[in-house]
Design an enzyme around this catalytic site. Structure first.
Site, short mmCIF file in Angstrom:
data_model
loop_
_atom_site.label_atom_id
_atom_site.label_comp_id
_atom_site.label_asym_id
_atom_site.label_seq_id
_atom_site.Cartn_x
_atom_site.Cartn_y
_atom_site.Cartn_z
N ASP A 245 2.24 -0.84 -4.34
CA ASP A 245 1.63 0.33 -3.68
C ASP A 245 1.36 -0.01 -2.21
OD1 ASP A 245 -0.36 -1.48 -3.87
OD2 ASP A 245 -1.74 -0.26 -5.02
N TYR B 229 -9.17 -3.44 -8.73
CA TYR B 229 -9.59 -4.84 -8.60
C TYR B 229 -11.10 -4.91 -8.76
CZ TYR B 229 -4.91 -5.81 -6.96
OH TYR B 229 -3.54 -5.93 -6.88
N GLU C 155 6.02 -4.81 -11.83
CA GLU C 155 5.34 -4.79 -10.52
C GLU C 155 5.12 -6.22 -10.02
OE1 GLU C 155 1.76 -2.43 -10.22
OE2 GLU C 155 1.93 -2.42 -8.03
N ASP D 221 -0.78 -5.11 -1.31
CA ASP D 221 -1.01 -6.10 -2.37
C ASP D 221 0.12 -6.20 -3.38
OD1 ASP D 221 -1.82 -3.48 -3.46
OD2 ASP D 221 -2.44 -4.65 -5.20
#
Ligand SMILES: *[C@@H]1O[C@H](CO)[C@@H](O)[C@H](O)[C@H]1NC(C)=O
Ligand SMILES: *[C@@H]1O[C@H](CO)[C@@H](O)[C@H](O)[C@H]1NC(C)=O
Length: 501
Positions: free
Chosen positions: A95, A240, A481, A92
């Site tokens: 990571d 999430y 990120e 995603d």
């Protein structure tokens, strides 16, 4: 901009004026206007790069056409703990977890771009790459949908993964697989996956009809599963969590199923299930109400039989009145440089999501039979206002900002050097063959002061803080990120911008 009913061309008629000075003033005006409008970037280049990012995020066995060469095969045994093949799909962000929920939203948004601006994406020579990016996700979803009420929705233990700083090719953390079914349902993720597959069935309708049929069948049964067995999947939390509930995903899936099938059943669904939760001022992987509203408004605005969708147009109007600056109903914060600021951490997604919707809404309003404006109390917004907003936000990201930096890696002359991304920040497996352990990744690579050894081309990072500041240090994950769902709406928006000059 041939679609716009703008009156901005009226000044050109004055060039026939007897005053020879007038032409001069028109020239001056044009020069100033060009100056104001000068931030025109190479949107086509940005579009190509935005799609390259998806190749860097691939999990599974890479194809021979793989263009991002610093990546290798990874996580080939995913799903083995559940006796299912879950190789493939996307990591995603920075990571190595495969979170099904944001992955599905990513695919839905890539599909919307392909459907809305397919002609422009074709013209830019990128439709093949976009279809590949979509298919990398939908192939995975088809494998993950193992029964009429079964969907594997995540691979990787998020805590254990986050305790490692490792290339995907080296992963040692547990690859736990997560399943939803009738007794442990996950309405949000099942419905979002349905939306992804339904929208993809439209993308592949003419290029691969049998694949398209397969996608649609899976989308239909996932929607039934999502609607009948209600509950929230919490295995992705706290990374999430769906705070806004699943009503938006159900409406979103039904909307895409309506677009794909034309069946009145789905149209009735969105009419019967509309409720007050749709008054929103953000659009993100978590909250799709504004997407539903703009999507259904495009039907309403065409006129002819969609009157029952008017409430969605009113709600979409509210969204833009709250999001655009200088309306009498503005709610969303902006940085001093004019960038949408909702919250820290992947903030670029709120700007990009709203901008994609603004572009689609502008195009739809400009052609509409029913209404050509958005009414915000004392302020009236025209298609041109919405379009300029979208372009302004995109230009900010590409370098028209106080720091003169592009927030897309590899675009322009100044861009982030230390994206918070495991694979990009450790020397490639093609050069450094030895395994880099969990801890070594942190000591040697995460804390390194040097730029990432691999350029994560096309990735849009989290972006500036609320005061336009930006600190290009790898540990600054809120700003550095990248994620697949930040890039996804940008693809369609960039395609739209290739046509504006
Ligand atoms: C649903 O999945 C859970 C694991 O997530 C499993 O324990 C349970 O037996 C499954 N239920 C059915 C009806 O298959
Ligand atoms: C909004 O209004 C402020 C203050 O009135 C002005 O400085 C700014 O330029 C306006 N912004 C836009 C985008 O119109």
């Amino acid at each position: 901009m041939e679609d716009f009913t703008s009156s901005s061309s009226s000044s050109s008629s004055s060039s026939s004026s007897p005053s020879r000075f007038l032409g001069f003033f028109v020239l001056i005006f044009a020069a100033i206007w060009t100056q104001i409008d000068a931030a025109n970037f190479d949107y086509r280049d940005a579009l190509s790069k935005s799609l390259l990012f998806y190749e860097a995020q691939r999990s599974g066995e890479l194809p021979s056409q793989q263009r991002v060469k610093w990546r290798g095969n990874s996580a080939l045994d995913d799903g083995s703990d559940g006796n299912v093949n879950l190789a493939g799909g996307y990591y995603d962000a920075g990571d190595n977890v495969k979170f099904g929920f944001p992955m599905a939203f990513t695919i839905t948004m890539l599909c919307w771009g392909a459907i809305e601006y397919g002609r422009l994406i074709d013209a830019a020579g990128e439709m093949g790459n976009l279809r590949d990016a979509i298919r990398w996700g939908t192939d995975y979803f088809l494998r993950a949908n193992t029964g009429s009420s079964e969907l594997w929705v995540q691979v990787g233990d998020p805590y254990k993964d986050h305790n490692c700083w490792q290339r995907p090719e080296d992963m040692e953390s547990p690859r736990k697989s997560y399943l939803i079914n009738q007794t442990s349902p996950g309405t949000e993720v099942a419905a979002e996956t349905s939306a992804a597959l339904a929208s993809a069935s439209i993308v592949f309708q003419s290029s691969d009809p049998s694949y398209s049929t397969k996608l649609l069948q899976s989308a239909i049964r996932l929607f039934q599963f999502a609607d009948r067995f209600r509950g929230t999947f919490s295995g992705g939390c706290p990374f999430y969590c769906s705070v806004s509930g699943y009503q938006d995903e159900l409406l979103w899936a039904a909307s895409w199923l309506y677009k794909s099938t034309g069946s009145s059943m789905y149209l009735s669904y969105v009419i019967d299930h509309a409720d007050k939760s749709g008054i929103v001022s953000e659009f993100s992987w978590e909250n799709k109400h504004a997407g539903v509203q703009v999507f259904l408004s495009t039907l309403y605005l065409k006129g002819g039989g969609f009157d029952a969708l008017k409430r969605y147009k009113d709600e979409a109007d509210f969204f833009f009145c709250a999001t655009l600056p200088n309306t009498s109903e503005t709610q969303v914060d902006r940085t001093p440089g004019g960038f949408i600021y909702v919250r820290s951490g992947a903030n670029t997604q709120y700007s990009i999501g709203a901008s994609f919707l603004a572009a689609v809404y502008a195009d739809s309003l400009a052609k509409a039979q029913v209404s050509n404006t958005v009414s915000c109390g004392r302020t009236l917004l025209h298609p041109r206002d919405l379009f300029n907003f979208a372009k302004g936000q995109a230009d900010y990201i590409l370098g028209d900002n106080p720091r003169r930096i592009s927030y897309m890696v590899g675009f322009g002359s100044s861009f982030p050097q230390q994206p918070h991304h495991r694979g990009a920040s450790i020397e490639s497996v093609a050069k450094l063959h030895a395994r880099v352990s969990c801890g070594e990744g942190f000591y040697t690579w995460y804390s390194s002061k040097s730029p990432n050894p691999n350029e994560l081309t096309g990735a849009i990072v989290g972006g500036p803080d609320r005061d336009d500041s930006f600190v290009d240090v790898r540990s600054n994950s809120a700003q550095l990120e990248p994620t697949t769902y930040v890039n996804a709406p940008f693809v369609g928006l960039l395609a739209r911008l290739t046509a504006q000059i």
